[in-house]
Design a protein around this motif. Structure first.
Motif, PDB file in Angstrom:
ATOM      1  N   ASP A  34      12.037  13.277 -11.008  1.00 46.78           N
ATOM      2  CA  ASP A  34      11.674  14.372 -11.413  1.00 46.78           C
ATOM      3  C   ASP A  34      10.397  14.816 -12.507  1.00 46.78           C
ATOM      4  O   ASP A  34      10.721  15.624 -13.166  1.00 46.78           O
ATOM      5  CB  ASP A  34      12.697  14.432 -12.845  1.00 46.78           C
ATOM      6  N   GLY A  35       9.324  13.586 -12.377  1.00 45.40           N
ATOM      7  CA  GLY A  35       7.916  13.747 -12.296  1.00 45.40           C
ATOM      8  C   GLY A  35       7.830  12.513 -14.304  1.00 45.40           C
ATOM      9  O   GLY A  35       6.711  13.057 -14.543  1.00 45.40           O
ATOM     10  N   LEU A  36       8.850  11.858 -14.160  1.00 44.18           N
ATOM     11  CA  LEU A  36       8.954  10.995 -14.717  1.00 44.18           C
ATOM     12  C   LEU A  36       8.307   9.336 -14.356  1.00 44.18           C
ATOM     13  O   LEU A  36       8.952   9.144 -13.514  1.00 44.18           O
ATOM     14  CB  LEU A  36      10.104  10.748 -15.844  1.00 44.18           C
ATOM     15  N   GLY A  37       6.839   8.645 -15.517  1.00 44.79           N
ATOM     16  CA  GLY A  37       6.957   7.877 -14.984  1.00 44.79           C
ATOM     17  C   GLY A  37       6.962   6.701 -16.187  1.00 44.79           C
ATOM     18  O   GLY A  37       7.034   6.642 -17.557  1.00 44.79           O
ATOM     19  N   THR A  38       7.616   5.407 -15.528  1.00 47.28           N
ATOM     20  CA  THR A  38       7.915   4.856 -17.021  1.00 47.28           C
ATOM     21  C   THR A  38       6.992   3.512 -16.515  1.00 47.28           C
ATOM     22  O   THR A  38       6.689   2.831 -15.029  1.00 47.28           O
ATOM     23  CB  THR A  38       9.343   4.070 -17.046  1.00 47.28           C
ATOM     24  N   LEU A  39       6.509   2.735 -16.673  1.00 53.26           N
ATOM     25  CA  LEU A  39       5.439   0.878 -17.647  1.00 53.26           C
ATOM     26  C   LEU A  39       6.644   0.388 -17.661  1.00 53.26           C
ATOM     27  O   LEU A  39       5.911   0.710 -19.440  1.00 53.26           O
ATOM     28  CB  LEU A  39       4.399   1.461 -16.785  1.00 53.26           C
ATOM     29  N   GLU A  40       6.582  -1.208 -17.634  1.00 52.00           N
ATOM     30  CA  GLU A  40       7.031  -1.809 -18.725  1.00 52.00           C
ATOM     31  C   GLU A  40       6.325  -2.736 -18.414  1.00 52.00           C
ATOM     32  O   GLU A  40       6.636  -3.453 -17.117  1.00 52.00           O
ATOM     33  CB  GLU A  40       8.910  -2.383 -18.987  1.00 52.00           C
ATOM     34  N   GLN A  74       0.733  -0.617  -0.468  1.00 48.34           N
ATOM     35  CA  GLN A  74      -0.137   0.128   0.043  1.00 48.34           C
ATOM     36  C   GLN A  74       1.105   1.225   0.082  1.00 48.34           C
ATOM     37  O   GLN A  74       0.388   2.208  -0.168  1.00 48.34           O
ATOM     38  CB  GLN A  74      -1.052  -0.081   1.342  1.00 48.34           C
ATOM     39  N   ASP A  75       2.622   1.268   0.473  1.00 49.27           N
ATOM     40  CA  ASP A  75       3.193   2.056   0.157  1.00 49.27           C
ATOM     41  C   ASP A  75       3.243   2.956  -1.138  1.00 49.27           C
ATOM     42  O   ASP A  75       3.528   2.416  -2.480  1.00 49.27           O
ATOM     43  CB  ASP A  75       4.816   1.603   0.376  1.00 49.27           C
ATOM     44  N   MET A  76       2.897   4.297  -0.988  1.00 46.82           N
ATOM     45  CA  MET A  76       3.053   5.174  -2.422  1.00 46.82           C
ATOM     46  C   MET A  76       4.856   5.907  -2.107  1.00 46.82           C
ATOM     47  O   MET A  76       5.101   6.511  -2.102  1.00 46.82           O
ATOM     48  CB  MET A  76       2.300   6.184  -2.658  1.00 46.82           C
ATOM     49  N   LEU A  77       5.442   4.857  -3.338  1.00 46.21           N
ATOM     50  CA  LEU A  77       6.873   5.410  -3.729  1.00 46.21           C
ATOM     51  C   LEU A  77       6.805   6.184  -4.830  1.00 46.21           C
ATOM     52  O   LEU A  77       6.047   6.045  -5.948  1.00 46.21           O
ATOM     53  CB  LEU A  77       7.676   3.737  -3.796  1.00 46.21           C
ATOM     54  N   VAL A  78       7.836   6.749  -4.494  1.00 49.21           N
ATOM     55  CA  VAL A  78       8.951   8.033  -5.481  1.00 49.21           C
ATOM     56  C   VAL A  78      10.811   7.199  -5.184  1.00 49.21           C
ATOM     57  O   VAL A  78      11.052   6.905  -4.645  1.00 49.21           O
ATOM     58  CB  VAL A  78       8.924   9.187  -5.267  1.00 49.21           C
ATOM     59  N   ARG A  79      10.673   7.057  -6.449  1.00 51.91           N
ATOM     60  CA  ARG A  79      12.361   6.315  -7.161  1.00 51.91           C
ATOM     61  C   ARG A  79      13.237   7.923  -7.017  1.00 51.91           C
ATOM     62  O   ARG A  79      12.917   8.322  -7.564  1.00 51.91           O
ATOM     63  CB  ARG A  79      12.283   5.450  -8.730  1.00 51.91           C
ATOM     64  N   HIS A  80      14.459   7.842  -6.636  1.00 52.79           N
ATOM     65  CA  HIS A  80      15.346   8.877  -6.702  1.00 52.79           C
ATOM     66  C   HIS A  80      16.325   7.648  -7.191  1.00 52.79           C
ATOM     67  O   HIS A  80      16.725   7.630  -5.929  1.00 52.79           O
ATOM     68  CB  HIS A  80      15.184   9.714  -4.957  1.00 52.79           C
ATOM     69  N   GLY A  81      17.329   7.538  -7.817  1.00 50.82           N
ATOM     70  CA  GLY A  81      17.457   6.870  -7.984  1.00 50.82           C
ATOM     71  C   GLY A  81      18.208   5.527  -7.487  1.00 50.82           C
ATOM     72  O   GLY A  81      16.520   5.564  -8.080  1.00 50.82           O
ATOM     73  N   LEU A  95      -0.161  10.137 -12.552  1.00 50.29           N
ATOM     74  CA  LEU A  95       0.962   9.482 -13.184  1.00 50.29           C
ATOM     75  C   LEU A  95       0.639   8.646 -13.710  1.00 50.29           C
ATOM     76  O   LEU A  95       0.898   7.338 -14.723  1.00 50.29           O
ATOM     77  CB  LEU A  95       1.937   9.922 -12.702  1.00 50.29           C
ATOM     78  N   THR A  96       0.879   7.622 -12.282  1.00 57.13           N
ATOM     79  CA  THR A  96       0.471   6.320 -12.278  1.00 57.13           C
ATOM     80  C   THR A  96      -1.198   5.723 -12.948  1.00 57.13           C
ATOM     81  O   THR A  96      -1.413   4.949 -13.753  1.00 57.13           O
ATOM     82  CB  THR A  96      -0.164   5.886 -10.789  1.00 57.13           C
ATOM     83  N   ARG A  97      -2.025   6.562 -12.763  1.00 56.15           N
ATOM     84  CA  ARG A  97      -2.778   6.044 -13.759  1.00 56.15           C
ATOM     85  C   ARG A  97      -2.958   6.466 -15.307  1.00 56.15           C
ATOM     86  O   ARG A  97      -3.204   5.344 -15.731  1.00 56.15           O
ATOM     87  CB  ARG A  97      -4.827   6.995 -12.922  1.00 56.15           C
ATOM     88  N   ASP A  98      -2.236   7.354 -15.622  1.00 57.04           N
ATOM     89  CA  ASP A  98      -1.285   7.571 -16.977  1.00 57.04           C
ATOM     90  C   ASP A  98      -1.200   6.620 -17.682  1.00 57.04           C
ATOM     91  O   ASP A  98      -1.561   6.039 -18.524  1.00 57.04           O
ATOM     92  CB  ASP A  98      -1.257   8.845 -17.196  1.00 57.04           C
ATOM     93  N   LEU A 140       7.484  -0.401 -13.075  1.00 53.74           N
ATOM     94  CA  LEU A 140       6.481   0.341 -12.720  1.00 53.74           C
ATOM     95  C   LEU A 140       7.255   1.768 -12.031  1.00 53.74           C
ATOM     96  O   LEU A 140       7.519   1.642 -10.164  1.00 53.74           O
ATOM     97  CB  LEU A 140       5.344   0.474 -12.219  1.00 53.74           C
ATOM     98  N   ASP A 141       8.099   2.949 -11.885  1.00 54.31           N
ATOM     99  CA  ASP A 141       8.637   3.650 -11.350  1.00 54.31           C
ATOM    100  C   ASP A 141       8.349   4.981 -11.915  1.00 54.31           C
ATOM    101  O   ASP A 141       7.969   5.447 -13.053  1.00 54.31           O
ATOM    102  CB  ASP A 141       9.933   3.801 -12.169  1.00 54.31           C
ATOM    103  N   ILE A 142       7.898   5.779 -10.513  1.00 51.99           N
ATOM    104  CA  ILE A 142       7.878   7.460 -10.522  1.00 51.99           C
ATOM    105  C   ILE A 142       9.014   7.520  -9.875  1.00 51.99           C
ATOM    106  O   ILE A 142       9.361   7.887  -8.994  1.00 51.99           O
ATOM    107  CB  ILE A 142       6.422   7.505  -9.498  1.00 51.99           C
ATOM    108  N   ALA A 143       9.497   8.547 -10.705  1.00 54.04           N
ATOM    109  CA  ALA A 143      11.096   9.272 -10.327  1.00 54.04           C
ATOM    110  C   ALA A 143      10.678  10.744  -9.637  1.00 54.04           C
ATOM    111  O   ALA A 143       9.485  11.662 -10.052  1.00 54.04           O
ATOM    112  CB  ALA A 143      11.798   9.240 -11.816  1.00 54.04           C
TER     113      ALA A 143
END
Length: 190
Positions: free
Chosen positions: A129-135, A61-68, A171-174, A124-127
């Motif tokens: 800098d606001g860049l989201g990536t899903l593979e 349930q944790d909302m995570l943001v990647r910083h490196g 961003l995740t929804r998008d 599924l990374d939300i960085a």
């Protein structure tokens, strides 16, 4: 021991200063998606969406943001359910809209589905800098063993503000909606 009014007031102010903001719980929006009621007959194709698999470190349930190499957990926001469940619900709801003449469900049923849809989110990374990536990889697995399993793979990106948890959710929804659209366009013959 008697406490003066002033000492009680100071103690109360100190304790109230320690209180943190309440935790907010977020969904990806699937329950709010309106669906039309369509009569489904005995020959209606059925697609059962298996629970979406996400990397273990994200499936909470944790909302995570990647910083490196570091994942920062939001201090005030949580997913209302495990992330895999939220993604499964949103994909199922979107595919129901994309394929109105198909019965799309994520629930097990007594009847045998015509096709199973298996989805694995590999990234599924939300960085910060606001860049989201899903593979993701997905496969359509027909019940009829004489039909081939159809395999697909795609990568999606989106940008958005993640200053707030609501921005992270948007961003995740998008990204999940982009995945749903790609799955909907890769329809096997049902």
């Amino acid at each position: 021991m008697k406490l003066s009014f002033a000492s009680l007031a100071v103690t109360g102010l100190l304790l109230s200063g320690c209180a943190s903001a309440p935790i907010q719980f977020y969904t990806l929006g699937a329950p709010a998606i309106a669906s039309t009621t369509t009569a489904l007959g005995p020959t209606t194709p059925v697609v059962t969406v298996d629970p979406v698999q996400v990397p273990d470190y994200l499936d909470s349930q944790d909302m995570l943001v990647r910083h490196g190499d570091v994942l920062d957990r939001s201090p005030h926001g949580r997913w209302a359910s495990r992330l895999s469940r939220g993604v499964t619900d949103l994909v199922t709801a979107r595919l129901s809209q994309i394929w109105p003449s198909v019965f799309v469900t994520s629930q097990s049923s007594a009847s045998t589905p015509g096709t199973r849809l298996n989805i694995t989110v590999t990234r599924l990374d939300i960085a910060t800098d606001g860049l989201g990536t899903l593979e993701a990889d997905w496969s359509f697995i027909p019940t009829n063993e004489k039909k081939p399993v159809l395999l697909h793979r795609a990568s999606f990106t989106a940008r958005g503000s993640i200053v707030t948890d609501a921005g992270n959710v948007a961003l995740t929804r998008d990204l999940v909606e982009q995945l749903s659209t790609a799955i909907g366009a890769s329809t096997p013959q049902l």
